[in-house]
Write a protein that holds these residues in place. Sequence first.
Motif, PDB file in Angstrom:
ATOM      1  N   ALA A  84       4.345  17.145   4.237  1.00  0.00           N
ATOM      2  CA  ALA A  84       4.422  16.697   2.863  1.00  0.00           C
ATOM      3  C   ALA A  84       4.379  18.287   1.891  1.00  0.00           C
ATOM      4  O   ALA A  84       5.061  17.892   0.732  1.00  0.00           O
ATOM      5  CB  ALA A  84       3.440  16.026   2.105  1.00  0.00           C
ATOM      6  N   SER A  85       4.080  19.154   2.336  1.00  0.00           N
ATOM      7  CA  SER A  85       3.975  20.290   1.602  1.00  0.00           C
ATOM      8  C   SER A  85       3.695  21.629   2.581  1.00  0.00           C
ATOM      9  O   SER A  85       3.203  21.579   3.591  1.00  0.00           O
ATOM     10  CB  SER A  85       3.149  20.515   0.514  1.00  0.00           C
ATOM     11  N   VAL A 138      -2.472  15.592   3.766  1.00  0.00           N
ATOM     12  CA  VAL A 138      -1.453  16.703   3.393  1.00  0.00           C
ATOM     13  C   VAL A 138      -2.241  18.107   3.400  1.00  0.00           C
ATOM     14  O   VAL A 138      -3.363  17.977   3.811  1.00  0.00           O
ATOM     15  CB  VAL A 138      -1.054  16.520   1.688  1.00  0.00           C
ATOM     16  N   THR A 140      -4.876   8.668   1.873  1.00  0.00           N
ATOM     17  CA  THR A 140      -3.890   9.104   0.986  1.00  0.00           C
ATOM     18  C   THR A 140      -3.317   7.409   0.553  1.00  0.00           C
ATOM     19  O   THR A 140      -3.367   6.492   1.238  1.00  0.00           O
ATOM     20  CB  THR A 140      -2.719   9.890   1.626  1.00  0.00           C
ATOM     21  N   LYS A 156       0.045  16.818  -3.268  1.00  0.00           N
ATOM     22  CA  LYS A 156       0.684  18.092  -3.451  1.00  0.00           C
ATOM     23  C   LYS A 156       0.481  18.942  -4.610  1.00  0.00           C
ATOM     24  O   LYS A 156       0.303  18.290  -5.541  1.00  0.00           O
ATOM     25  CB  LYS A 156       2.322  17.732  -3.146  1.00  0.00           C
ATOM     26  N   THR A 182      -3.620  20.323   1.524  1.00  0.00           N
ATOM     27  CA  THR A 182      -4.722  20.612   0.699  1.00  0.00           C
ATOM     28  C   THR A 182      -6.108  19.753   1.285  1.00  0.00           C
ATOM     29  O   THR A 182      -7.166  20.295   1.186  1.00  0.00           O
ATOM     30  CB  THR A 182      -4.383  19.987  -0.663  1.00  0.00           C
ATOM     31  N   LEU A 206      -2.632  18.040  -9.307  1.00  0.00           N
ATOM     32  CA  LEU A 206      -1.858  17.357  -8.059  1.00  0.00           C
ATOM     33  C   LEU A 206      -1.084  16.309  -8.058  1.00  0.00           C
ATOM     34  O   LEU A 206      -1.069  15.574  -9.076  1.00  0.00           O
ATOM     35  CB  LEU A 206      -2.892  17.094  -6.950  1.00  0.00           C
ATOM     36  N   THR A 207       0.158  16.116  -7.386  1.00  0.00           N
ATOM     37  CA  THR A 207       0.851  14.755  -7.412  1.00  0.00           C
ATOM     38  C   THR A 207      -0.325  13.591  -6.702  1.00  0.00           C
ATOM     39  O   THR A 207      -1.212  14.008  -5.938  1.00  0.00           O
ATOM     40  CB  THR A 207       2.212  14.755  -6.479  1.00  0.00           C
ATOM     41  N   ASN A 255       1.242  20.286  -8.025  1.00  0.00           N
ATOM     42  CA  ASN A 255       2.351  19.811  -9.012  1.00  0.00           C
ATOM     43  C   ASN A 255       2.851  21.007  -9.706  1.00  0.00           C
ATOM     44  O   ASN A 255       2.316  21.062 -10.761  1.00  0.00           O
ATOM     45  CB  ASN A 255       1.836  18.626 -10.209  1.00  0.00           C
ATOM     46  N   SER A 310       7.927  30.010  -1.695  1.00  0.00           N
ATOM     47  CA  SER A 310       7.137  29.873  -0.445  1.00  0.00           C
ATOM     48  C   SER A 310       7.094  31.023   0.357  1.00  0.00           C
ATOM     49  O   SER A 310       5.801  31.252   0.823  1.00  0.00           O
ATOM     50  CB  SER A 310       7.755  28.603   0.609  1.00  0.00           C
TER      51      SER A 310
END
Length: 524
Positions: free
Chosen positions: A289-290, A261, A215, A507, A263, A502-503, A509, A431
């Motif tokens: 992170a998520s 993360v 990452t 994550k 994903t 995705l960011t 977006n 969530s």
Amino acid sequence: MLHKLTFQSLMNKGMKRFGDLPAITLLPNGETITYDELWKKTELITSYLLRLGAGRGVRIATIIPNSLESVMFGLAIQQCGATLVPLSEKLGKREIQFILKEAKPEVVIIAAQTHFDSLIKYLGEMKKEDVHVIGLPGFNSNYPEVFERFHWPGEINNLDLPIAEEDDIALLSYTGGTTGTPKGVMHSQKGLGAAILSAAIEDPLDDRDRVLLSTPIVHSAGSLLWRSLVSGVHIYVMGSFDAAAFIQAIKEHKITTTFMVPTMLYRLLDQTKKMEYDMSSMRNIFYGASPISQKRLKEAFEVFGPILRQQYGMTECNIVISRLSKSAHVWAYHNNPEVLKSCGKPCILTEVRLIDENGNDVKPTELGEIIVKSPAMMVGYYQRPDLTREYLRDGWFYTGDIGKWDESGYLYIVDRKKDMIITGGMNVYSSEVERVVNRHPSVALSACIGVPHPDWGEVVCVVVSLHEGLSCTSEELIDFCKQRTSKYMVPKVAYFLDQFPLTPIGKINKKELRKLFAQGILTI
């Protein structure tokens, strides 16, 4: 001798101890640099930056993809006692221009074929003698004439290092801007030093470990990189994440530790079904992170073994809010799977409270805003005293996350305040909807968002990505939710995407998903 706790002093003292041990290997080409070589090259860069006027209080921005250079220049900026402003080459034009205008870095170092127009505009707005834009060789970039070119110094002419003070700003890290205008988060030398010490206690690593990073180093991976360098870890750096190459690297290089993360973890799990793999060397998979799918987390536990370690943090808190340890994962898997939804217990240097709207602590199982106190916290938001007063009060950072404690002291994040959907006067936590949707056997990923509606204020919508080879209709998914959750939480509509926006750190977006509705590409 370590006279004061600063990031500069920790890195300088820590890295000098490991001599000929390998420090960093760049994948896939295998280029390796030892700690001695890393130190010597960093000193050359430091000498170069000092001649440009680097020192305490000087802001130096970098736009460098994952590489040896991204590590060395980041370290050299800290050696100078300057303020590092790390920027991702994946940032949009609007974000880059905003950050340059606000941060006004005196030096910008670029090693990517991006954002040239924004930097030329920035040079035009500043006095030429007050700013340097430096292009690094070896990145297939054809730099404009107005950029300076970096040349390795033949020798070190000046290493009279400015000694950083504990209150100096070491890092100006901008949030991704997924909820609006990017915010510059200021971290002091002492705060970054405390973050390294906290991570070293929470996540023991030593010179037998091999850490794989894929990452962007400008985000969470950078914290693990710095923490690893002070312990003599051999770090392997990939330019970007590819599941097959990642699995191969673990086998070939006997990787022990990595960060990803959710994903990425899902893609890794899917890839293990397509190829042979050997992860017997692994002893730590940090994830965060998520939110993570409980179903896929259990799958990861079964595939990879008891090596998972969750971390909850924020840019403002230097990733040191809470941890769900390996042993807690094991206990939860066998005794109480509900705990796998938690983000563990507060880190050793961190205090965590959950408060109601009147500032009173809530009881276990009641919802409250998570507030945090830690020596690793930010100093405040750059040039934004209004935001600093809003988020930092009486020594506590107000995270904007809604959470709850269980009876055993585990912390659960229910949702972001800003991601809460108000539909017909009812509060819906996105969530919670995602957790229900993700239980459908065809669903690989989901994101719940609120979409403006003239009658309800907002309506609940989900955007879904399906497992390869499986199918599902919107009606089927909505009916699935009706059988498992409250009526007001059931999505009014479901859309299907092959790939989520995705960011830069992977994550989902949600800002981009909301744009699809705002632009009429998706409709209710």
